[in-house]
Design a protein around this motif. Sequence first.
Motif, short mmCIF file in Angstrom:
data_model
loop_
_atom_site.label_atom_id
_atom_site.label_comp_id
_atom_site.label_asym_id
_atom_site.label_seq_id
_atom_site.Cartn_x
_atom_site.Cartn_y
_atom_site.Cartn_z
N ILE A 1 9.28 -2.35 17.23
CA ILE A 1 10.14 -2.56 16.26
C ILE A 1 11.29 -1.31 16.50
O ILE A 1 10.98 -0.06 16.91
CB ILE A 1 9.50 -2.01 14.86
CG1 ILE A 1 8.58 -3.28 14.56
CG2 ILE A 1 10.55 -2.15 13.75
CD1 ILE A 1 7.58 -3.15 13.17
N LEU A 2 12.62 -1.68 16.37
CA LEU A 2 13.43 -0.78 16.71
C LEU A 2 14.00 -0.32 15.49
O LEU A 2 14.67 0.89 15.36
CB LEU A 2 14.74 -1.45 17.44
CG LEU A 2 14.45 -1.82 19.02
CD1 LEU A 2 15.57 -2.37 19.76
CD2 LEU A 2 13.85 -0.43 19.68
N SER A 3 14.08 -1.02 14.49
CA SER A 3 14.40 -0.28 13.18
C SER A 3 13.63 -0.96 12.08
O SER A 3 13.43 -2.20 12.12
CB SER A 3 16.03 -0.63 12.97
OG SER A 3 16.23 -2.06 12.63
N LEU A 4 13.24 -0.24 11.03
CA LEU A 4 12.30 -0.71 10.01
C LEU A 4 12.84 0.05 8.69
O LEU A 4 12.92 1.28 9.00
CB LEU A 4 10.88 -0.50 10.23
CG LEU A 4 10.10 -0.64 8.94
CD1 LEU A 4 9.62 -1.93 8.80
CD2 LEU A 4 8.69 0.02 9.24
N ALA A 5 13.05 -0.57 7.75
CA ALA A 5 13.50 -0.14 6.31
C ALA A 5 12.55 -0.66 5.18
O ALA A 5 12.27 -1.71 5.15
CB ALA A 5 14.69 -0.60 5.95
N LEU A 6 11.87 0.35 4.34
CA LEU A 6 11.14 0.03 3.29
C LEU A 6 11.71 0.56 2.05
O LEU A 6 12.04 1.60 2.03
CB LEU A 6 9.73 0.68 3.77
CG LEU A 6 8.95 0.22 4.89
CD1 LEU A 6 7.83 0.76 4.85
CD2 LEU A 6 8.61 -1.20 4.69
N LEU A 7 11.59 -0.07 1.03
CA LEU A 7 11.81 0.31 -0.37
C LEU A 7 10.92 -0.13 -1.08
O LEU A 7 10.17 -1.11 -1.28
CB LEU A 7 12.94 -0.62 -0.59
CG LEU A 7 13.56 -0.33 -2.24
CD1 LEU A 7 15.23 -0.35 -1.82
CD2 LEU A 7 13.41 -1.36 -3.08
N LEU A 8 10.39 0.94 -2.13
CA LEU A 8 9.19 0.84 -2.97
C LEU A 8 9.82 0.82 -4.36
O LEU A 8 10.54 1.77 -4.77
CB LEU A 8 8.25 1.67 -2.87
CG LEU A 8 7.42 1.82 -1.68
CD1 LEU A 8 8.13 1.99 -0.25
CD2 LEU A 8 6.29 3.11 -1.80
N CYS A 9 9.38 -0.29 -5.16
CA CYS A 9 9.91 -0.27 -6.54
C CYS A 9 8.76 -0.19 -7.58
O CYS A 9 7.86 -0.53 -7.26
CB CYS A 9 10.55 -1.65 -6.73
SG CYS A 9 11.81 -2.25 -5.91
N ALA A 10 9.07 0.62 -8.48
CA ALA A 10 7.76 0.76 -9.43
C ALA A 10 8.01 -0.28 -10.44
O ALA A 10 9.04 -0.65 -10.93
CB ALA A 10 7.75 2.20 -9.96
N SER A 11 6.84 -0.43 -11.27
CA SER A 11 6.78 -1.36 -12.28
C SER A 11 7.26 -0.62 -13.54
O SER A 11 7.32 0.39 -13.61
CB SER A 11 5.36 -1.78 -12.80
OG SER A 11 5.23 -2.42 -13.91
N SER A 12 8.14 -1.67 -14.24
CA SER A 12 8.59 -0.63 -15.34
C SER A 12 7.69 -0.37 -16.56
O SER A 12 7.85 0.48 -17.23
CB SER A 12 9.52 -1.77 -16.27
OG SER A 12 8.92 -2.91 -16.70
N LEU A 13 6.60 -1.02 -16.44
CA LEU A 13 5.38 -0.63 -17.44
C LEU A 13 4.21 -0.45 -16.25
O LEU A 13 3.96 -1.15 -15.62
CB LEU A 13 5.07 -1.64 -18.62
CG LEU A 13 6.11 -1.83 -19.22
CD1 LEU A 13 5.69 -3.01 -20.31
CD2 LEU A 13 6.38 -0.44 -20.30
N SER A 14 3.58 0.97 -16.38
CA SER A 14 2.68 1.32 -15.16
C SER A 14 1.50 0.19 -14.96
O SER A 14 0.78 -0.13 -13.78
CB SER A 14 2.06 2.59 -15.32
OG SER A 14 1.37 2.53 -16.68
N ALA A 15 1.07 -0.45 -16.11
CA ALA A 15 0.17 -1.61 -16.18
C ALA A 15 0.57 -2.84 -15.91
O ALA A 15 -0.39 -3.89 -15.86
CB ALA A 15 -0.98 -1.39 -17.41
N THR A 16 1.85 -3.13 -15.90
CA THR A 16 2.30 -4.38 -15.64
C THR A 16 2.59 -4.56 -14.25
O THR A 16 3.67 -3.96 -13.67
CB THR A 16 3.73 -4.66 -16.50
OG1 THR A 16 3.21 -4.54 -17.68
CG2 THR A 16 4.08 -5.89 -16.43
N PRO A 17 2.41 -5.71 -13.60
CA PRO A 17 2.45 -5.64 -12.02
C PRO A 17 3.93 -6.62 -11.95
O PRO A 17 4.60 -7.18 -13.10
CB PRO A 17 1.60 -6.74 -11.48
CG PRO A 17 1.13 -7.64 -12.77
CD PRO A 17 1.01 -6.72 -13.89
#
Length: 169
Positions: free
Chosen positions: A8-24
């Motif tokens: 892999i020459l380039s990899l970008a990751l973005l992590l989004c959180a849930s608006s309510l911690s118990a809600t997927p």
Amino acid sequence: MKNHLISILSLALLLCASSLSATPIVVENEQIVRDTGSPSDATIANFAVAEGNGRKLVVTASWEGAVDITGITYGTQPLTQGVHIFQGRASTIWYLDAPPVGANDIHVTFAGPLNGVIVGALSLQNAAPGAPVATHQSAGSVASLFIPAANTFVVGVYTENTGGAGVVS
């Protein structure tokens, strides 16, 4: 998910959180377009965003070439760049909080023609507004990734050196 032995020459990751911690976080819609010509823009036509809480639109793009993205819009709404790698092979992830409900074109504009592009879009529900909880970019392989909390949604995009490109999530 299959394991791939690729360089892999380039990899970008973005992590989004849930608006309510118990809600997927839920993916309501997804679409990918690929243009192997020499485009200077790419469009996902009539991409639908459904009514719901915590709406977030995430757009990924990967390409080879010496030009960069000048902007991404959903209808008339500009997206915000979340993470970006640009080293001849590029990977980028952009997002828009609370996109309008309905169907609009997603338009990606480049500074000039390039050697092909893949653009992917995800319409999410129950995502927290604002910047991602974490981002990662690499010009090599990634051995591990720390997920900061339960119900965190990971979006990744890569450009590889074997002529293909793709979206992983």
